[in-house]
Design a protein around this motif. Structure first.
Motif, PDB file in Angstrom:
ATOM      1  N   PRO A 162      46.985  40.724  29.664  1.00  0.00           N
ATOM      2  CA  PRO A 162      48.278  42.243  29.621  1.00  0.00           C
ATOM      3  C   PRO A 162      48.140  43.234  28.918  1.00  0.00           C
ATOM      4  O   PRO A 162      47.637  44.319  29.493  1.00  0.00           O
ATOM      5  CB  PRO A 162      49.326  41.644  30.208  1.00  0.00           C
ATOM      6  N   THR A 165      44.742  45.171  29.183  1.00  0.00           N
ATOM      7  CA  THR A 165      44.462  45.711  30.423  1.00  0.00           C
ATOM      8  C   THR A 165      45.388  47.023  30.522  1.00  0.00           C
ATOM      9  O   THR A 165      45.085  48.132  30.938  1.00  0.00           O
ATOM     10  CB  THR A 165      45.249  44.421  31.355  1.00  0.00           C
ATOM     11  N   THR A 181      37.209  36.490  37.340  1.00  0.00           N
ATOM     12  CA  THR A 181      38.744  36.967  37.780  1.00  0.00           C
ATOM     13  C   THR A 181      38.481  37.154  38.851  1.00  0.00           C
ATOM     14  O   THR A 181      37.475  38.016  40.022  1.00  0.00           O
ATOM     15  CB  THR A 181      38.285  38.500  37.114  1.00  0.00           C
ATOM     16  N   GLY A 184      42.933  38.128  43.506  1.00  0.00           N
ATOM     17  CA  GLY A 184      44.446  38.215  43.074  1.00  0.00           C
ATOM     18  C   GLY A 184      44.256  38.812  41.438  1.00  0.00           C
ATOM     19  O   GLY A 184      45.269  39.302  41.910  1.00  0.00           O
ATOM     20  N   MET A 185      43.393  37.941  40.978  1.00  0.00           N
ATOM     21  CA  MET A 185      43.263  38.439  39.802  1.00  0.00           C
ATOM     22  C   MET A 185      42.873  40.072  39.421  1.00  0.00           C
ATOM     23  O   MET A 185      43.429  41.143  38.571  1.00  0.00           O
ATOM     24  CB  MET A 185      42.876  37.959  38.809  1.00  0.00           C
ATOM     25  N   ARG A 187      43.431  42.608  41.386  1.00  0.00           N
ATOM     26  CA  ARG A 187      44.572  43.211  42.292  1.00  0.00           C
ATOM     27  C   ARG A 187      46.131  43.397  41.237  1.00  0.00           C
ATOM     28  O   ARG A 187      46.383  44.649  40.572  1.00  0.00           O
ATOM     29  CB  ARG A 187      45.099  42.856  43.392  1.00  0.00           C
ATOM     30  N   ALA A 188      46.250  42.252  40.306  1.00  0.00           N
ATOM     31  CA  ALA A 188      46.901  42.520  39.618  1.00  0.00           C
ATOM     32  C   ALA A 188      46.637  43.532  38.191  1.00  0.00           C
ATOM     33  O   ALA A 188      47.500  43.944  37.937  1.00  0.00           O
ATOM     34  CB  ALA A 188      47.907  41.110  39.584  1.00  0.00           C
ATOM     35  N   SER A 189      45.799  42.886  37.849  1.00  0.00           N
ATOM     36  CA  SER A 189      45.189  43.549  36.995  1.00  0.00           C
ATOM     37  C   SER A 189      45.028  45.040  37.597  1.00  0.00           C
ATOM     38  O   SER A 189      45.445  46.209  36.166  1.00  0.00           O
ATOM     39  CB  SER A 189      43.693  43.207  36.068  1.00  0.00           C
ATOM     40  N   ALA A 191      46.815  46.061  38.743  1.00  0.00           N
ATOM     41  CA  ALA A 191      48.607  47.075  39.626  1.00  0.00           C
ATOM     42  C   ALA A 191      48.947  47.828  38.056  1.00  0.00           C
ATOM     43  O   ALA A 191      49.459  48.442  37.673  1.00  0.00           O
ATOM     44  CB  ALA A 191      49.073  46.391  40.419  1.00  0.00           C
ATOM     45  N   GLN A 192      48.634  46.833  36.585  1.00  0.00           N
ATOM     46  CA  GLN A 192      49.194  46.955  35.415  1.00  0.00           C
ATOM     47  C   GLN A 192      48.695  47.736  34.845  1.00  0.00           C
ATOM     48  O   GLN A 192      49.267  48.610  34.798  1.00  0.00           O
ATOM     49  CB  GLN A 192      49.044  45.533  34.785  1.00  0.00           C
ATOM     50  N   GLU A 236      42.592  29.323  38.575  1.00  0.00           N
ATOM     51  CA  GLU A 236      41.608  30.521  39.220  1.00  0.00           C
ATOM     52  C   GLU A 236      40.901  31.498  38.719  1.00  0.00           C
ATOM     53  O   GLU A 236      40.332  32.017  39.502  1.00  0.00           O
ATOM     54  CB  GLU A 236      43.181  31.187  39.418  1.00  0.00           C
ATOM     55  N   ALA A 258      40.973  43.756  46.948  1.00  0.00           N
ATOM     56  CA  ALA A 258      41.764  43.955  46.184  1.00  0.00           C
ATOM     57  C   ALA A 258      41.781  44.833  45.167  1.00  0.00           C
ATOM     58  O   ALA A 258      42.343  45.063  44.139  1.00  0.00           O
ATOM     59  CB  ALA A 258      41.340  42.666  45.084  1.00  0.00           C
TER      60      ALA A 258
END
Length: 290
Positions: A162, A165, A181, A184-185, A187-189, A191-192, A236, A258
């Motif tokens: 994180p 990123t 990756t 879902g990962m 998408r989260a990365s 966003a971060q 995951e 994503a």
């Protein structure tokens, strides 16, 4: 339009690189990526060889380890490559595998500090600016390229954790996400990274190339389990596209949905037939359309 490509891994003999790049272009793919892994194959040499062997396909290199490469030298290399092959090269940098950096005598105590200093310096030099920098790792005294690129060259950076990123979102033009990756990962990365980018008040395009492990054929899922084990992926991260062309295309769509801006298909390490892999990837490209 979706951008799809394949990866030539440095576990494959280097003499097969040019033919693999040509096969990717002939298959109608958008991109062809190479790696720089210690102590296998040079990323810059592979990049130039692939560009020289082809006419249209974009060629990316990921990831060039920052501790191994003086930022002024990389700026000179990237600028000249861009002028020789306008708009076709993509450059990704990263921390490098820490153990490998240690073997080469280049390991740094704070990879985050190095990235915070290195990426803005590289971007500044490629933009034609004269830089004087006195950082912990990056030190420049009135350095300015005589032959800067005629057009902007995005500097992409790889991240997994994180903190990295978020930093990539602040300082780079794009985030490279490596194999293992999940959608879902991804998408989260994104966003971060975009959140950190917004907080820092940074504007401009932001690319997200994603490496997606892939295998074609009836036994693809079984072969991919072995590949997960080889890379020591768990949970995951045991995520890949496997099976028929249609099944692989469905997983590629998940990754694009994503937020990926390009997907680079990564074959199992033992698969040496890059022509067949590129041909199947080209069929995926046809299914995805525009």
């Amino acid at each position: 339009m979706t951008s799809l490509g394949v990866i030539f891994q440095p576990s494959l003999p280097p003499e097969g690189l040019r033919a693999a790049a040509v096969a990717a272009e002939q298959a109608g793919l958008d991109e062809f990526w190479v790696w720089e892994d210690c102590f296998k194959e040079s990323g810059i040499t592979a990049l130039v060889a692939a560009l020289a062997a082809t006419d249209r396909v974009r060629v990316g290199v990921g990831i060039l380890p920052m501790p191994l490469r003086n930022v002024a030298l990389l700026a000179m290399e990237a600028a000249m490559i861009e002028r020789l092959f306008p708009g076709r090269a993509r450059f990704g940098v990263g921390h490098g595998v820490l153990d490998w950096m240690g073997q080469a005598g280049a390991r740094v105590a704070s990879p985050l500090t190095l990235m915070r200093e290195y990426v803005p310096a590289l971007r500044g030099l490629l933009a034609g600016r004269e830089l004087s920098v006195s950082g912990r790792y990056v030190k420049l005294d009135r350095v300015k390229l005589d032959w800067p690129p005629a057009a902007p060259v995005p500097v992409l950076a790889a991240a997994e954790g994180p903190k990295t990123t978020a930093l990539v979102g602040e300082v780079a033009d794009g985030l490279v996400l490596t194999g293992g990756t999940s959608a879902g990962m991804v998408r989260a990365s994104i966003a971060q990274a975009r959140g950190a980018r917004s907080d820092a008040g940074v504007d401009g395009p932001f690319e997200v190339p994603v490496f997606l492990m892939a295998a074609f054929g009836d036994n693809a899922a079984k072969r991919m389990e072995g590949e997960f084990d080889r890379w020591e992926l768990t949970g995951e991260r045991r995520y890949a596209a496997a099976g028929s062309v249609e099944q692989v295309a469905a997983t590629v769509r998940e990754v694009f949905d994503a937020g990926a801006t390009s997907v680079l298909l990564q074959s199992p390490s033992a698969d040496a037939d890059m022509a067949a892999f590129a041909a199947n990837a080209g069929r995926v490209r046809e299914l995805l359309g525009s």
